[in-house]
Design a protein around this motif. Structure first.
Motif: not given
Length: 190
Positions: A47-51, A67-73, A115-119, A135-137
């Motif tokens: 994880f690289v960011q907390d919101n 769409i670029q840099h997909p994030q896992g949350k 997971p990454p790839g989800f809205a 978030t993972t990105d």
């Protein structure tokens, strides 16, 4: 094990339930531990960011993705209650276009792995809610997209009987058939 991980209707999306220690003074639990997360989920994420957001009752945020840099949350609620929703946007996935939802609240302490790839999005059911997520990105505004929250092709069964409050970008969300999607199945690890 400090928490359990249970797959939702979409196997890659997980509900995490922590072991909560409570008494008359209050409660304590580990909201995140990388070693235990990897052991419970089989995922090796960084994880690289907390919101942190706060929203009033009836606010619907989403359905967002990059769409670029997909994030896992890894998402959770620290005050109030929300109905949290994910939609699979990985075109080659068996669950493409399907959604899964879960009630997250300060009382149930549940977390959801997106997971990454989800809205992703949520609607606030309590008077207000504070929503935290890792978030993972990083956030890249130029790559952010919004899927229309009430697209009939997706058919999300939002547990609301009111018109939600939406940001302009969410009112202008795209239908699934028009949306930018992920052409390859992304791995759940990031």
């Amino acid at each position: 094990m400090p928490f359990t991980a249970t797959p939702t209707a979409i196997a890659d999306v997980l509900i995490l339930e922590p072991k909560v220690f409570g008494d008359a003074r209050g409660f304590f639990y580990e909201s995140f531990n990388a070693r235990d997360f990897a052991q419970a989920t089989g995922l090796d994420v960084r994880f690289v960011q907390d919101n942190h957001s706060k929203s009033a009752k009836g606010v619907l945020r989403g359905l967002h993705y990059q769409i670029q840099h997909p994030q896992g949350k890894l998402v959770r609620v620290t005050q109030g209650e929300v109905f949290d929703v994910v939609v699979d946007l990985r075109r080659n996935s068996d669950t493409f276009g399907q959604w899964s939802g879960a009630h997250l609240s300060a009382d149930n302490h549940r977390q959801l792995w997106v997971p990454p790839g989800f809205a992703h999005g949520f609607v606030v059911l309590s008077e207000s809610a504070e929503f935290l997520y890792k978030t993972t990105d990083y956030w890249f505004p130029e790559h952010e997209r919004s899927l229309l929250w009430n697209d009939p092709a997706v058919g999300i069964d939002w547990p609301i009987d009111f018109k939600p409050q939406l940001a302009a970008k969410d009112q202008a969300g795209k239908l699934l058939r028009e949306a930018d999607v992920f052409e390859s199945s992304l791995r759940a690890s990031a």
